[in-house]
Design a protein around this motif. Structure first.
Motif, PDB file in Angstrom:
ATOM      1  N   ILE A   6      24.320-126.001  84.405  1.00 45.21           N
ATOM      2  CA  ILE A   6      25.034-127.283  84.320  1.00 45.21           C
ATOM      3  C   ILE A   6      26.521-126.962  84.268  1.00 45.21           C
ATOM      4  CG2 ILE A   6      25.313-129.423  83.028  1.00 45.21           C
ATOM      5  CD1 ILE A   6      22.524-128.923  81.831  1.00 45.21           C
ATOM      6  N   ALA A  35      26.100-134.855  89.760  1.00 47.11           N
ATOM      7  CA  ALA A  35      25.922-134.992  88.315  1.00 47.11           C
ATOM      8  C   ALA A  35      24.682-135.808  87.961  1.00 47.11           C
ATOM      9  CB  ALA A  35      27.168-135.627  87.699  1.00 47.11           C
ATOM     10  N   LEU A  38      21.191-134.312  86.927  1.00 48.24           N
ATOM     11  CA  LEU A  38      20.891-133.831  85.569  1.00 48.24           C
ATOM     12  C   LEU A  38      19.567-134.400  85.077  1.00 48.24           C
ATOM     13  CD1 LEU A  38      22.021-132.334  82.964  1.00 48.24           C
ATOM     14  CD2 LEU A  38      22.846-134.605  82.260  1.00 48.24           C
ATOM     15  N   GLU A  51      25.067-124.444  79.941  1.00 48.95           N
ATOM     16  CA  GLU A  51      26.025-125.521  80.163  1.00 48.95           C
ATOM     17  C   GLU A  51      27.465-125.004  80.019  1.00 48.95           C
ATOM     18  OE1 GLU A  51      28.348-129.215  79.392  1.00 48.95           O
ATOM     19  OE2 GLU A  51      28.208-127.431  78.150  1.00 48.95           O
ATOM     20  N   SER A  53      30.502-126.841  81.506  1.00 48.65           N
ATOM     21  CA  SER A  53      31.023-127.935  82.318  1.00 48.65           C
ATOM     22  C   SER A  53      32.480-128.209  81.951  1.00 48.65           C
ATOM     23  CB  SER A  53      30.146-129.174  82.152  1.00 48.65           C
ATOM     24  OG  SER A  53      30.132-129.611  80.798  1.00 48.65           O
ATOM     25  N   SER A  57      32.280-134.161  79.817  1.00 47.87           N
ATOM     26  CA  SER A  57      30.849-134.361  80.083  1.00 47.87           C
ATOM     27  C   SER A  57      29.929-133.532  79.203  1.00 47.87           C
ATOM     28  CB  SER A  57      30.548-134.045  81.555  1.00 47.87           C
ATOM     29  OG  SER A  57      30.886-132.703  81.865  1.00 47.87           O
ATOM     30  N   SER A  60      27.404-135.477  76.698  1.00 45.74           N
ATOM     31  CA  SER A  60      26.285-136.176  77.352  1.00 45.74           C
ATOM     32  C   SER A  60      25.313-135.179  77.965  1.00 45.74           C
ATOM     33  CB  SER A  60      26.799-137.157  78.406  1.00 45.74           C
ATOM     34  OG  SER A  60      27.532-136.478  79.412  1.00 45.74           O
ATOM     35  N   ASN A  61      25.815-134.075  78.520  1.00 44.82           N
ATOM     36  CA  ASN A  61      24.932-133.041  79.075  1.00 44.82           C
ATOM     37  C   ASN A  61      24.033-132.446  77.992  1.00 44.82           C
ATOM     38  OD1 ASN A  61      26.146-133.305  81.607  1.00 44.82           O
ATOM     39  ND2 ASN A  61      27.562-131.617  81.276  1.00 44.82           N
ATOM     40  N   TYR A  64      21.412-134.941  76.660  1.00 48.43           N
ATOM     41  CA  TYR A  64      20.272-135.094  77.570  1.00 48.43           C
ATOM     42  C   TYR A  64      19.290-133.949  77.386  1.00 48.43           C
ATOM     43  CZ  TYR A  64      17.298-135.180  81.613  1.00 48.43           C
ATOM     44  OH  TYR A  64      16.175-135.183  82.400  1.00 48.43           O
ATOM     45  N   CYS A  65      19.783-132.725  77.395  1.00 46.26           N
ATOM     46  CA  CYS A  65      18.892-131.561  77.258  1.00 46.26           C
ATOM     47  C   CYS A  65      18.131-131.600  75.940  1.00 46.26           C
ATOM     48  CB  CYS A  65      19.700-130.270  77.354  1.00 46.26           C
ATOM     49  SG  CYS A  65      20.368-129.937  78.999  1.00 46.26           S
ATOM     50  N   SER A  74      25.477-123.505  75.384  1.00 46.67           N
ATOM     51  CA  SER A  74      26.729-124.101  75.855  1.00 46.67           C
ATOM     52  C   SER A  74      27.922-123.231  75.497  1.00 46.67           C
ATOM     53  CB  SER A  74      26.930-125.492  75.249  1.00 46.67           C
ATOM     54  OG  SER A  74      28.187-126.027  75.643  1.00 46.67           O
TER      55      SER A  74
END
Length: 231
Positions: A6, A35, A38, A51, A53, A57, A60-61, A64-65, A74
């Motif tokens: 991501i 995007a 996702l 991740e 990014s 964002s 929100s990324n 979601y995961c 991340s």
């Protein structure tokens, strides 16, 4: 291992190369142009998401995961005002999450050296603390996430400092510099300096890839220190 990437900037591309060399499958590559894809990532088609990014964002990324119980690593910085929300969500959903401002093994050893020095220097008020970080011109946040982690380590061990903003941190953006961090204690009589200088992004990418392998099949919120220095 099935990896979703991501964010597909320099770090994402380098991680992709490492994954291919190790025979892993890239289930999805998510970037600005796609995007919306996702939402195609599921725990059924992806073992771990990595991740990298941007600050806008990242939250929100990650949400979601975690909501979909996809373990996620991340390295995006600049969003940490919402870190506690992500941590709480991960605990509620019994998912897996690891954040690090820097995945380099060398940098994480440097973090520990920084804490040791900060503790030793806390009695000596005649030494002024100075921090400098240098990165490439495409880096969006300043000070860097690594610099903030260094500052937080000093605060943890040295009660002369209460907040990151109280520290003298100089941020420079020069050419294609991968990353340099300098901590200096300076007095009228002498100076003490520790420094970490990255030679390439490869160390960061290798660390993030190893973190994804480590996080696979785990539950909970972890740090890179858990992986590198845990029992």
């Amino acid at each position: 291992m099935k990896l979703a990437l991501i964010g597909y900037g320099k770090m994402g591309k380098t991680i992709h190369e490492i994954a291919k060399e190790n025979g892993d499958e890239i289930s999805f590559i998510i970037d600005k142009e796609n995007a919306e894809d996702l939402k195609k990532i599921t725990a059924g088609n992806t073992d771990v998401a990595i991740e990298f990014s941007n600050p806008e964002s990242a939250f929100s990324n990650l949400s979601y995961c975690i909501n979909n119980r996809i373990p996620v690593v991340s390295g995006t910085t600049g969003w940490l005002n919402k870190y506690d929300e992500v941590k709480q969500l991960c605990e509620e959903k019994v998912s897996a999450f690891m954040y690090a401002s820097n995945f380099s093994i060398g940098v994480n050893v440097f973090f520990e050296v920084n804490k040791f020095l900060a503790e030793k220097m806390k009695k000596y008020n005649d030494y002024k603390l100075y921090m400098e970080e240098i990165h490439h011109t495409e880096k969006l946040d300043a000070p860097s996430g690594t610099a903030i982690t260094l500052a937080e380590g000093i605060i943890e061990k040295n009660d002369r400092f209460q907040v990151v903003e109280s520290m003298d941190i100089v941020s420079k953006r020069i050419g294609k510099t991968p990353g340099t961090h300098i901590i200096k204690y300076e007095s009228e009589v002498d100076s003490i300096e520790i420094k970490h200088e990255a030679n390439s992004r490869l160390g960061f990418a290798k660390g993030a890839y190893e973190a994804a392998k480590w996080l696979k099949d785990k539950k909970g919120v972890y740090s890179i220190q858990d992986m590198l220095f845990g029992e």
